[in-house]
Design a protein around this motif. Structure first.
Motif, short mmCIF file in Angstrom:
data_model
loop_
_atom_site.label_atom_id
_atom_site.label_comp_id
_atom_site.label_asym_id
_atom_site.label_seq_id
_atom_site.Cartn_x
_atom_site.Cartn_y
_atom_site.Cartn_z
N ALA A 92 0.83 -1.21 0.00
CA ALA A 92 0.00 0.00 0.00
C ALA A 92 0.87 1.26 0.00
O ALA A 92 0.53 2.25 -0.65
CB ALA A 92 -0.93 0.00 1.21
N SER A 93 1.99 1.22 0.70
CA SER A 93 2.90 2.37 0.73
C SER A 93 3.44 2.66 -0.66
O SER A 93 3.49 3.82 -1.09
CB SER A 93 4.05 2.09 1.70
N PHE A 94 3.85 1.60 -1.37
CA PHE A 94 4.33 1.79 -2.74
C PHE A 94 3.22 2.35 -3.63
O PHE A 94 3.49 3.19 -4.50
CB PHE A 94 4.84 0.47 -3.31
N PHE A 95 2.00 1.88 -3.40
CA PHE A 95 0.87 2.39 -4.19
C PHE A 95 0.70 3.89 -3.98
O PHE A 95 0.54 4.65 -4.94
CB PHE A 95 -0.41 1.65 -3.79
N PHE A 96 0.72 4.33 -2.72
CA PHE A 96 0.57 5.75 -2.43
C PHE A 96 1.70 6.58 -3.06
O PHE A 96 1.46 7.67 -3.57
CB PHE A 96 0.55 5.99 -0.92
N ILE A 97 2.92 6.05 -3.01
CA ILE A 97 4.06 6.79 -3.54
C ILE A 97 3.98 6.91 -5.06
O ILE A 97 4.17 8.00 -5.62
CB ILE A 97 5.38 6.12 -3.11
N PHE A 98 3.66 5.79 -5.73
CA PHE A 98 3.69 5.79 -7.20
C PHE A 98 2.44 6.39 -7.82
O PHE A 98 2.50 6.93 -8.94
CB PHE A 98 3.88 4.36 -7.72
N TYR A 99 1.29 6.33 -7.13
CA TYR A 99 0.04 6.78 -7.74
C TYR A 99 -0.53 8.05 -7.10
O TYR A 99 -1.52 8.59 -7.61
CB TYR A 99 -1.00 5.66 -7.68
N LEU A 100 0.07 8.53 -6.01
CA LEU A 100 -0.36 9.79 -5.41
C LEU A 100 0.79 10.79 -5.34
O LEU A 100 0.68 11.91 -5.84
CB LEU A 100 -0.93 9.54 -4.01
N LEU A 101 1.91 10.37 -4.70
CA LEU A 101 3.02 11.29 -4.49
C LEU A 101 3.67 11.73 -5.79
O LEU A 101 3.75 12.93 -6.10
CB LEU A 101 4.05 10.64 -3.56
N LEU A 102 4.15 10.77 -6.58
CA LEU A 102 4.87 11.13 -7.81
C LEU A 102 4.00 11.85 -8.84
O LEU A 102 4.43 12.87 -9.39
CB LEU A 102 5.50 9.87 -8.41
N PRO A 103 2.75 11.37 -9.11
CA PRO A 103 1.91 12.14 -10.04
C PRO A 103 1.59 13.54 -9.53
O PRO A 103 1.51 14.49 -10.32
CB PRO A 103 0.64 11.29 -10.15
N GLY A 104 1.40 13.67 -8.21
CA GLY A 104 1.12 14.99 -7.66
C GLY A 104 2.27 15.95 -7.87
O GLY A 104 2.08 17.11 -8.26
N ILE A 105 3.50 15.48 -7.63
CA ILE A 105 4.68 16.32 -7.87
C ILE A 105 4.82 16.64 -9.35
O ILE A 105 5.13 17.77 -9.74
CB ILE A 105 5.94 15.61 -7.34
N GLN A 106 4.55 15.64 -10.20
CA GLN A 106 4.68 15.84 -11.64
C GLN A 106 3.68 16.88 -12.16
O GLN A 106 3.98 17.61 -13.11
CB GLN A 106 4.46 14.51 -12.36
N HIS A 107 2.52 16.97 -11.52
CA HIS A 107 1.51 17.93 -11.95
C HIS A 107 1.69 19.30 -11.30
O HIS A 107 0.83 20.17 -11.46
CB HIS A 107 0.11 17.38 -11.64
N GLY A 108 2.77 19.50 -10.57
CA GLY A 108 3.09 20.82 -10.08
C GLY A 108 2.62 21.15 -8.68
O GLY A 108 2.75 22.31 -8.24
#
Length: 207
Positions: A92-108
């Protein structure tokens, strides 16, 4: 001092990408490759139309799957049900990082803010899934979230007074160029600090 190095001229078949099934001949002085070995190949095109191929890295996916399988087996054998719960929280931690954290940073979005939020989600889910809904777990969750927030504030202050830019590696420079300056590199530095803290908190939390 004389340094011995292996130099090969190899013919390779490209297995993936837009040049799939192409065959090229390249000079290799990076890895000592064997016939039939699979590896990553980098392709560079200069402004004048020249093609350059270089050996990049070995193909390690099968070995990584093997190590992952051994890790899961060891966790289940020695951890039992508790180990299984820990694996669920890790996934679940990996899911949050790859599908919430990284896309959020990528979108500014602010890397600092989104990292604090995602870290809090990881702490809450990981703690309750692994250790159950108890007063001790709740107290630990509140303490860890408070630690993450305080660390984020202190990290922001420390980076500000030391004038850190976040451009401490070539990767940060390339990331900034590829993103067109849309990513807050300083915020990304702070995000890395908090994620590193999260690993320490998960390891040392008392129950």
């Amino acid at each position: 001092t004389d340094v011995q190095n292996t130099f090969q001229t190899i013919t390779v078949e490209i297995l993936d990408g837009d040049q799939k099934d192409s065959v090229v001949t390249i000079d290799n002085d990076f890895l000592n490759l064997e016939v039939g070995e699979v590896f990553y190949l980098s392709h560079t095109v200069d402004p004048f139309g020249g093609d350059y191929y270089n050996v990049s890295d070995p193909y390690r996916i099968p070995q990584l799957f093997l190590l992952t399988g051994l890790f899961i087996l060891a966790v289940l054998v020695f951890g039992g049900v508790q180990g299984l719960r820990g694996l669920v929280s890790l996934i679940a931690s990996f899911f949050f990082i790859f599908y919430l954290l990284l896309p959020g940073i990528q979108h500014g979005y602010s890397p600092l803010l989104i990292t604090v939020l995602v870290s809090s989600l990881i702490i809450i889910l990981g703690s309750y899934v692994t250790h159950g809904f108890t007063r001790t777990t709740t107290a630990a969750v509140v303490g860890m979230i408070a630690t993450v927030i305080i660390t984020g504030i202190l990290a922001y202050w420390s980076v500000a007074i030391t004038n850190l830019s976040g451009f401490g590696s070539d990767e940060a420079v390339y990331l900034n160029l590829n993103a067109g300056g849309a990513i807050d590199i300083v915020g990304l530095l702070l995000s890395g600090i908090i994620i590193g803290l999260l690993g320490v908190l998960v390891i040392v939390r008392p129950f």
